[in-house]
Design a protein around this motif. Sequence first.
Motif, PDB file in Angstrom:
ATOM      1  N   ILE A  86       0.872  -1.175   0.000  1.00  0.00           N
ATOM      2  CA  ILE A  86       0.000   0.000   0.000  1.00  0.00           C
ATOM      3  C   ILE A  86       0.903   1.216   0.000  1.00  0.00           C
ATOM      4  CG2 ILE A  86      -0.188   0.097   2.528  1.00  0.00           C
ATOM      5  CD1 ILE A  86      -3.131   1.054   2.075  1.00  0.00           C
ATOM      6  N   ASP A  87       0.485   2.242  -0.722  1.00  0.00           N
ATOM      7  CA  ASP A  87       1.231   3.496  -0.671  1.00  0.00           C
ATOM      8  C   ASP A  87       0.268   4.645  -0.437  1.00  0.00           C
ATOM      9  OD1 ASP A  87       0.739   4.872  -3.543  1.00  0.00           O
ATOM     10  OD2 ASP A  87       1.096   2.740  -3.863  1.00  0.00           O
ATOM     11  N   LEU A  88       0.751   5.596   0.321  1.00  0.00           N
ATOM     12  CA  LEU A  88       0.119   6.907   0.442  1.00  0.00           C
ATOM     13  C   LEU A  88       1.073   7.849  -0.257  1.00  0.00           C
ATOM     14  CD1 LEU A  88      -1.058   7.113   4.180  1.00  0.00           C
ATOM     15  CD2 LEU A  88      -2.316   6.299   2.193  1.00  0.00           C
ATOM     16  N   THR A  89       0.643   8.389  -1.372  1.00  0.00           N
ATOM     17  CA  THR A  89       1.488   9.294  -2.143  1.00  0.00           C
ATOM     18  C   THR A  89       1.032  10.711  -1.873  1.00  0.00           C
ATOM     19  OG1 THR A  89       1.761   7.606  -3.845  1.00  0.00           O
ATOM     20  CG2 THR A  89       2.334   9.869  -4.453  1.00  0.00           C
ATOM     21  N   GLY A  90       1.836  11.412  -1.092  1.00  0.00           N
ATOM     22  CA  GLY A  90       1.523  12.792  -0.755  1.00  0.00           C
ATOM     23  C   GLY A  90       1.752  13.704  -1.946  1.00  0.00           C
ATOM     24  N   ASN A  91       0.914  14.724  -2.030  1.00  0.00           N
ATOM     25  CA  ASN A  91       1.038  15.669  -3.131  1.00  0.00           C
ATOM     26  C   ASN A  91       2.270  16.546  -2.919  1.00  0.00           C
ATOM     27  OD1 ASN A  91       0.434  17.890  -5.063  1.00  0.00           O
ATOM     28  ND2 ASN A  91      -1.467  16.737  -5.280  1.00  0.00           N
ATOM     29  N   CYS A  92       3.008  16.812  -3.988  1.00  0.00           N
ATOM     30  CA  CYS A  92       4.223  17.624  -3.908  1.00  0.00           C
ATOM     31  C   CYS A  92       3.932  19.118  -4.005  1.00  0.00           C
ATOM     32  CB  CYS A  92       5.195  17.217  -5.010  1.00  0.00           C
ATOM     33  SG  CYS A  92       5.787  15.537  -4.817  1.00  0.00           S
ATOM     34  N   ARG A  93       2.754  19.489  -4.467  1.00  0.00           N
ATOM     35  CA  ARG A  93       2.401  20.905  -4.582  1.00  0.00           C
ATOM     36  C   ARG A  93       2.057  21.450  -3.208  1.00  0.00           C
ATOM     37  NH1 ARG A  93      -1.484  20.784  -9.929  1.00  0.00           N
ATOM     38  NH2 ARG A  93       0.125  20.039 -11.340  1.00  0.00           N
ATOM     39  N   LYS A  94       2.617  22.590  -2.879  1.00  0.00           N
ATOM     40  CA  LYS A  94       2.459  23.189  -1.546  1.00  0.00           C
ATOM     41  C   LYS A  94       0.993  23.305  -1.141  1.00  0.00           C
ATOM     42  CE  LYS A  94       4.472  25.115   1.996  1.00  0.00           C
ATOM     43  NZ  LYS A  94       4.975  24.190   2.993  1.00  0.00           N
ATOM     44  N   ILE A  95       0.139  23.743  -2.050  1.00  0.00           N
ATOM     45  CA  ILE A  95      -1.269  23.969  -1.738  1.00  0.00           C
ATOM     46  C   ILE A  95      -1.998  22.656  -1.435  1.00  0.00           C
ATOM     47  CG2 ILE A  95      -3.452  24.682  -2.835  1.00  0.00           C
ATOM     48  CD1 ILE A  95      -1.924  27.006  -4.053  1.00  0.00           C
ATOM     49  N   MET A  96      -1.454  21.531  -1.897  1.00  0.00           N
ATOM     50  CA  MET A  96      -2.118  20.236  -1.697  1.00  0.00           C
ATOM     51  C   MET A  96      -1.264  19.239  -0.922  1.00  0.00           C
ATOM     52  SD  MET A  96      -3.997  19.751  -5.398  1.00  0.00           S
ATOM     53  CE  MET A  96      -2.533  20.102  -6.378  1.00  0.00           C
ATOM     54  N   GLU A  97      -0.162  19.695  -0.319  1.00  0.00           N
ATOM     55  CA  GLU A  97       0.733  18.754   0.348  1.00  0.00           C
ATOM     56  C   GLU A  97       0.102  18.098   1.575  1.00  0.00           C
ATOM     57  OE1 GLU A  97       4.348  20.673   1.630  1.00  0.00           O
ATOM     58  OE2 GLU A  97       3.319  21.863   3.131  1.00  0.00           O
ATOM     59  N   HIS A  98      -1.028  18.621   2.027  1.00  0.00           N
ATOM     60  CA  HIS A  98      -1.738  18.030   3.169  1.00  0.00           C
ATOM     61  C   HIS A  98      -2.605  16.841   2.742  1.00  0.00           C
ATOM     62  CE1 HIS A  98      -4.714  20.653   1.336  1.00  0.00           C
ATOM     63  NE2 HIS A  98      -5.661  20.004   2.006  1.00  0.00           N
ATOM     64  N   THR A  99      -2.534  16.468   1.449  1.00  0.00           N
ATOM     65  CA  THR A  99      -3.333  15.364   0.924  1.00  0.00           C
ATOM     66  C   THR A  99      -2.429  14.241   0.416  1.00  0.00           C
ATOM     67  OG1 THR A  99      -3.441  16.105  -1.387  1.00  0.00           O
ATOM     68  CG2 THR A  99      -5.065  17.042   0.142  1.00  0.00           C
ATOM     69  N   ALA A 100      -2.958  13.021   0.474  1.00  0.00           N
ATOM     70  CA  ALA A 100      -2.256  11.865  -0.081  1.00  0.00           C
ATOM     71  C   ALA A 100      -3.289  10.921  -0.681  1.00  0.00           C
ATOM     72  CB  ALA A 100      -1.450  11.141   0.998  1.00  0.00           C
ATOM     73  N   VAL A 101      -2.906  10.278  -1.769  1.00  0.00           N
ATOM     74  CA  VAL A 101      -3.786   9.322  -2.442  1.00  0.00           C
ATOM     75  C   VAL A 101      -3.313   7.902  -2.128  1.00  0.00           C
ATOM     76  CG1 VAL A 101      -2.489   9.400  -4.625  1.00  0.00           C
ATOM     77  CG2 VAL A 101      -4.886   8.694  -4.636  1.00  0.00           C
ATOM     78  N   VAL A 102      -4.259   6.999  -1.964  1.00  0.00           N
ATOM     79  CA  VAL A 102      -3.978   5.608  -1.632  1.00  0.00           C
ATOM     80  C   VAL A 102      -3.870   4.773  -2.896  1.00  0.00           C
ATOM     81  CG1 VAL A 102      -4.874   3.527  -0.485  1.00  0.00           C
ATOM     82  CG2 VAL A 102      -5.296   5.784   0.521  1.00  0.00           C
ATOM     83  N   GLY A 103      -2.888   3.896  -2.931  1.00  0.00           N
ATOM     84  CA  GLY A 103      -2.777   2.850  -3.933  1.00  0.00           C
ATOM     85  C   GLY A 103      -2.498   1.550  -3.203  1.00  0.00           C
ATOM     86  N   MET A 104      -3.200   0.479  -3.562  1.00  0.00           N
ATOM     87  CA  MET A 104      -3.020  -0.779  -2.838  1.00  0.00           C
ATOM     88  C   MET A 104      -3.245  -1.954  -3.776  1.00  0.00           C
ATOM     89  SD  MET A 104      -4.853  -2.090   0.719  1.00  0.00           S
ATOM     90  CE  MET A 104      -6.532  -1.896   0.170  1.00  0.00           C
ATOM     91  N   GLY A 105      -2.501  -3.023  -3.535  1.00  0.00           N
ATOM     92  CA  GLY A 105      -2.692  -4.249  -4.285  1.00  0.00           C
ATOM     93  C   GLY A 105      -2.122  -5.425  -3.529  1.00  0.00           C
TER      94      GLY A 105
END
Length: 182
Positions: A86-105
């Motif tokens: 599983i990965d939580l990929t945090g956003n690199c853009r300053k305005i969205m760095e408080h968010t992360a998207v999940v990928g799992m398999g």
Amino acid sequence: MIKFEDQSHELKNGKKVVIRRAEVRDAEKLLECIKTYVPQSNYIPKLEQEIKLNVEQEAEWINSFRINDNSILLIAEYDNQIIGNIDLTGNCRKIMEHTAVVGMGMLQEWRNSGLGTALLSSAIEWAKLNPVLELVWLQVYTENKIAINLYRKIGFKENGIIKNFFKQDGRHFDNLTMVINV
């Protein structure tokens, strides 16, 4: 970097798995695992031939999670084999760095064993300790009821559907976005 302590989980099948942060040395085994489970799944929006990373590139991908404070890549191991991730990929853009998207398999034989719950719970626990992250989100095929039930159980809320988002073999599938505040 927020620390992640290795965790042991006993699954429904009675087997104990270890969930730990991926290391660069895991690149070959992780790539082999991903190349195995992608074609086994109807709900990962990637085709087998689209997996083009070599072992060195996979190592770089793993390392990217080690250097970004708002991201983590966890693997599940059983008997020294990687069986899922599983990965939580945090956003690199300053305005969205408080968010992360999940990928799992995970490998097909480990589905419906409780491994998804263990992986997702571990990642969300880490996200809650992370001072940067506030919102974790994911996308899921609306017909993937087992996954949607898992996400709801963990605390994800439905946040909208994009109709006909995925298209495979001439068939369209709707995409559900779900979020959890951490």
